[in-house]
Structures are given as structure tokens and as C-alpha cells.
Design an enzyme around this catalytic site. Structure first.
Site, mmCIF file in Angstrom:
data_model
loop_
_atom_site.group_PDB
_atom_site.id
_atom_site.type_symbol
_atom_site.label_atom_id
_atom_site.label_comp_id
_atom_site.label_asym_id
_atom_site.label_seq_id
_atom_site.Cartn_x
_atom_site.Cartn_y
_atom_site.Cartn_z
ATOM 1 N N HIS A 1 15.750 17.918 8.950
ATOM 2 C CA HIS A 1 14.903 17.419 7.863
ATOM 3 C C HIS A 1 14.928 18.329 6.632
ATOM 4 C CE1 HIS A 1 11.554 19.980 9.537
ATOM 5 N NE2 HIS A 1 11.216 20.033 8.253
ATOM 6 N N ASP B 1 16.219 17.147 15.441
ATOM 7 C CA ASP B 1 15.904 17.712 14.130
ATOM 8 C C ASP B 1 16.632 19.027 13.896
ATOM 9 O OD1 ASP B 1 14.772 17.860 11.585
ATOM 10 O OD2 ASP B 1 12.986 18.911 12.313
ATOM 11 N N GLY C 1 7.728 24.788 4.288
ATOM 12 C CA GLY C 1 8.717 25.758 3.840
ATOM 13 C C GLY C 1 9.186 26.679 4.954
ATOM 14 N N ASN C 2 8.437 26.729 6.050
ATOM 15 C CA ASN C 2 8.867 27.534 7.188
ATOM 16 C C ASN C 2 9.860 26.773 8.071
ATOM 17 O OD1 ASN C 2 6.224 29.106 6.588
ATOM 18 N ND2 ASN C 2 7.267 30.325 8.141
ATOM 19 N N SER C 3 9.989 25.474 7.853
ATOM 20 C CA SER C 3 10.918 24.684 8.671
ATOM 21 C C SER C 3 12.310 25.276 8.586
ATOM 22 C CB SER C 3 10.969 23.238 8.188
ATOM 23 O OG SER C 3 9.774 22.575 8.489
ATOM 24 N N LEU D 1 21.043 6.067 30.631
ATOM 25 C CA LEU D 1 20.921 5.252 31.820
ATOM 26 C C LEU D 1 20.464 3.863 31.392
ATOM 27 C CD1 LEU D 1 21.053 5.385 34.894
ATOM 28 C CD2 LEU D 1 18.654 6.079 34.892
ATOM 29 N N GLY D 2 21.178 2.828 31.786
ATOM 30 C CA GLY D 2 20.863 1.471 31.367
ATOM 31 C C GLY D 2 19.769 0.848 32.221
ATOM 32 N N THR E 1 15.816 -0.939 32.146
ATOM 33 C CA THR E 1 14.740 -1.530 31.371
ATOM 34 C C THR E 1 13.536 -1.697 32.292
ATOM 35 O OG1 THR E 1 16.315 -2.756 30.018
ATOM 36 C CG2 THR E 1 14.028 -3.521 29.995
#
Length: 181
Positions: free
Chosen positions: A12, A42, A115-117, A172-173, A175
Site C-alpha cells: 500500500h 500487503d 507514515g510508519n507503514s 483447495l476447491g 465450497t
């Protein structure tokens, strides 16, 4: 994270950037190239054209314990490089700011602000244990709840991005649905 100009930061932080500049603590400025990014974690890997740089070795974030003292490095609110001290408050945190699939944050009370990211979360032996990533706050400022991506996860993602430019994950498929009569 390496002396040959490899930099690990947050996705980001560089997302949508037309050009990326990296300023070192001695005020040298370099143009950076994106090696690869992984939005689900991220994380982003950058490269600058420099050699023999000081760097932080990757630590074993799985060995970090709640109560361990850590230092958070960054550039909060653009005021310049800073370091704050705190402890690891919790491990394995999920913030819910994305789908949560790859969240396993280290929580710290070391002051992390905007700003620390992308900055380093370092143990007292000088090893990188996390990449500062998020804060939780109603005001947008530090209230002692900051989150860092564990170095073990960051190192794995970084190595995959350096090796092939992408991160591969098994799927893994399956649902799930309610059972009806």
C-alpha cells in the site's frame, strides 16, 4: 533487508506510484524499481542500485513472545526518521481490513502512526521481526494498537517475489453451504 539494495516494504505504500524514491538515513536518494508486490499480504519488494548497504537480518518472528521489547522505525506523518519502543502485545491478530486470508499480525504498542507503514519492527538483537503495516484507531493516530506483518511471512513472500516475480499459493476447491433435508 540485504546489502545489495533489496528493500522490503508494504504494497500500500507504493501502490499506484509513478516513480519511487528511497532516501537513506545519510540523505542519499535512489530511484527504486519494483521487483514485485503481493497485495494479499500487503508486501512489496524494491531494488535500488547500491551495494554494501547496512541492513537488518530477518529474525524468526515465530520465536517472538508476548511481552518482548521491540523498536518500530518509520517516518510518521512525514516528520523524518523516528524510532519508538514498545512490546509485542499479541500474536496471530486479524484486523479484518482485507479478506483476512493472509493476516497473522504481530500486535505492538510501540507508537506506529501514518507514515510508519513499511518500516521495520526490530527486536533488541537488531533483527527484523516485522514490517509495520496498520494501526487501529478511531482518530487515525496512535492509541497503542499497531500491527506488523511477521518477518517469517515477509521473508517467504520476498523470496518468492525475488525468485519468480509472483507468489504462488495452494488452493483447495471446497465450497461450504448449509445442509438441507
Amino acid at each position: 533487508v540485504r546489502d545489495d539494495g533489496i528493500i522490503l516494504t508494504n504494497h500500500h505504500v507504493i501502490e499506484g506510484a509513478g516513480e519511487i524514491k528511497v532516501e537513506l538515513s545519510d540523505r542519499r536518494v535512489y530511484d527504486a524499481k519494483v521487483v514485485g508486490t503481493d497485495p494479499p499480504t500487503d508486501l512489496a519488494v524494491l531494488r535500488i542500485d547500491a551495494q554494501r548497504l547496512p541492513y537488518l537480518p530477518l529474525g524468526d518472528s515465530s520465536a517472538v513472545r508476548v511481552g518482548d521489547v521491540v523498536l518500530a522505525f518509520g517516518n510518521p506523518l512525514g516528520v523524518g526518521q523516528t524510532v519508538t519502543m514498545g512490546i509485542i502485545s499479541a500474536k496471530g491478530r486479524h484486523t479484518g481490513l482485507n479478506d483476512g486470508g493472509f493476516e497473522d499480525f504481530l500486535q505492538t504498542d510501540a507508537a506506529i502512526n501514518r507514515g510508519n507503514s513499511g518500516g521495520a519492527l526490530v527486536d533488541l538483537d537488531g533483527r527484523l521481526v516485522g514490517i509495520n503495516s496498520q494501526i487501529m484507531s478511531p482518530s487515525g493516530g496512535n492509541i497503542g494498537i499497531g500491527f506488523a506483518i511477521p518477518a517469517s511471512m515477509a521473508g517467504s513472500v520476498m523470496n518468492q517475489l525475488l525468485d519468480g516475480g509472483t507468489v504462488r499459493r495452494g488452493q483447495l476447491g471446497v465450497t461450504i453451504q448449509p445442509v438441507t433435508p
